[in-house]
Design an enzyme around this catalytic site. Structure first.
Site, PDB file in Angstrom:
ATOM      1  N   HIS A 147       0.844  -1.206   0.000  1.00  0.00           N
ATOM      2  CA  HIS A 147       0.000   0.000   0.000  1.00  0.00           C
ATOM      3  C   HIS A 147       0.876   1.252   0.000  1.00  0.00           C
ATOM      4  CE1 HIS A 147      -3.568   2.454   1.170  1.00  0.00           C
ATOM      5  NE2 HIS A 147      -2.632   3.193   1.749  1.00  0.00           N
ATOM      6  N   GLU A 148       1.820   1.301   0.931  1.00  0.00           N
ATOM      7  CA  GLU A 148       2.712   2.464   1.013  1.00  0.00           C
ATOM      8  C   GLU A 148       3.654   2.532  -0.181  1.00  0.00           C
ATOM      9  OE1 GLU A 148       2.135   4.732   3.147  1.00  0.00           O
ATOM     10  OE2 GLU A 148       0.643   3.535   4.234  1.00  0.00           O
ATOM     11  N   HIS A 152       2.047   4.535  -2.911  1.00  0.00           N
ATOM     12  CA  HIS A 152       2.271   5.972  -2.715  1.00  0.00           C
ATOM     13  C   HIS A 152       3.684   6.356  -3.146  1.00  0.00           C
ATOM     14  CE1 HIS A 152      -1.465   6.426  -0.609  1.00  0.00           C
ATOM     15  NE2 HIS A 152      -1.093   5.764   0.472  1.00  0.00           N
TER      16      HIS A 152
END
Length: 376
Positions: A25-26, A29
């Site tokens: 998920h990170e 980003h």
């Protein structure tokens, strides 16, 4: 009934489930930010004190912290959860130019959106691999048998009928029928039934039943009282795998949205909401059933993580996206004061939800019942 897995397996499964999903998920980003040349100061898996880490050539500190309940990427100049533009006033000009907050709103929007998108892509990848190895579940929407006394028998469902839609939602497979019915206990729907080459619309209130899973946990589901043929798995061509996995992921996301709305609207008990303890328990149970069950659970967790982060709640990715959308329409950012109050409220909401779900989790493992017996 299967025994509950040992605590050590629950803890390992929890870390092995949540850790990689938060990491990717990170990473979503981070990678999109790198495309726009936005440097990151910290990439953390977990919160709190650092256990171990390293600093790469770009100056990003990669670390693992002691509380594995999430993670974050801190971009250059990002000094508050709300990412207020006023935070940039005290920064040196050379740092300010690189800061995340100075980028066009469309770039910030894509960077934030990339986290949840990464979770959906992970789920699609897992289902693609599953369909390639095992096949896709695709059983005919044919009624093979009807349970005596069931709601299906009462409205005249017969053997040989095909349920082609439920309240306008197409059901080309028996799996589609099951997924819709399970999520709608006690709800009025209209069944579109193909019989003798004609479609008959039959109104019905889906029955409700309380069932137990293999570990003895209770849950409320919808029931029609029909049986399909033995589940079949269809081998797909390489060109069909990704579209099929994408469609499957979209349907599961729709089911999650429906379940959340049922809780919000009061049609489903809020006691079904689970938190970290429940996640750990379910992860341990799936791990005890084997690698395949655990990997499938990872896909569901990943969809859940992506979906929750898209909710328009301040402090979550969806909250940031909401304010970026407002900024794009207004042609100017939301005031620092409004952002600050919104994110304070979002933090309070998330903390309250964590307390509520933890109470639910402790109840699901029988703590309150044991305390009641001790007091009584």
């Amino acid at each position: 009934m299967l025994p509950q897995p040992p605590i050590w397996l629950v803890l390992i499964a929890f870390i092995c489930a949540l850790g990689p999903l938060v990491f990717f998920h990170e990473l979503g980003h981070y990678f999109v930010a790198r495309l726009f040349k936005i440097p990151a100061e910290v990439f953390s898996i977990g919160f709190g004190k650092e256990i171990f880490g390293w600093t790469d050539k770009q100056g990003t500190r990669w670390k693992v912290a002691w509380l594995p309940l999430g993670g974050y990427v801190k971009f250059v100049g990002d000094m508050s959860p709300a990412s207020n533009p006023s935070d940039l006033q005290d920064l040196p000009p050379e740092v300010r130019e690189k800061a995340f907050q100075t980028r066009p709103v469309w770039q910030r929007f894509l960077v934030v959106l990339a986290g949840p998108a990464a979770n959906f892509l992970i789920a699609i990848a897992i289902f693609t691999a599953f369909f390639a190895v095992v096949g896709m579940p695709r059983t005919e929407n044919l009624v093979v048998n009807v349970q005596p006394g069931s709601v299906a028998q009462k409205i005249g469902i017969q053997r040989g009928d095909r349920i082609v839609a439920i309240s306008g939602d197409d059901t080309p497979t028996f799996e589609d029928i099951s997924n819709i019915v399970l999520m709608r206990p006690g709800e009025p729907v209209t069944l579109s039934v193909l019989r003798n080459k004609q479609v008959v619309n039959l109104p019905v209130i889906i029955g409700a039943a309380e069932e137990k899973d293999r570990f003895g946990q209770k849950f409320r589901v919808g029931r029609l009282g029909i049986y399909g043929d033995t589940r079949t798995y269809v081998k797909l061509s390489p060109l069909e795998l990704v579209p099929a996995a994408t469609t499957y992921t979209i349907k599961l996301t729709g089911s999650m949205m429906q379940g959340l709305w049922q809780i919000v609207s009061g049609r489903r008990s809020a006691s079904e909401l689970g938190g970290p303890i429940k996640i750990a328990q379910v992860a341990g149970q799936s791990a005890s059933l084997g690698v395949l069950a655990f990997v499938q659970l990872l896909a569901l967790f990943s969809i859940n993580l992506g979906f929750i982060n898209l909710l328009p709640v301040p402090m979550l990715d969806g909250g940031h996206l909401f304010f970026y959308a407002i900024e794009a329409v207004r042609r100017r950012p939301v005031s620092a004061r409004a952002l600050d109050w919104a994110f304070r409220g979002g933090l309070a909401l998330i903390l309250a939800l964590m307390v509520f779900t933890t109470i639910n989790d402790l109840g699901s493992i029988g703590l309150w019942d044991r305390l009641q017996r001790l007091i009584g």
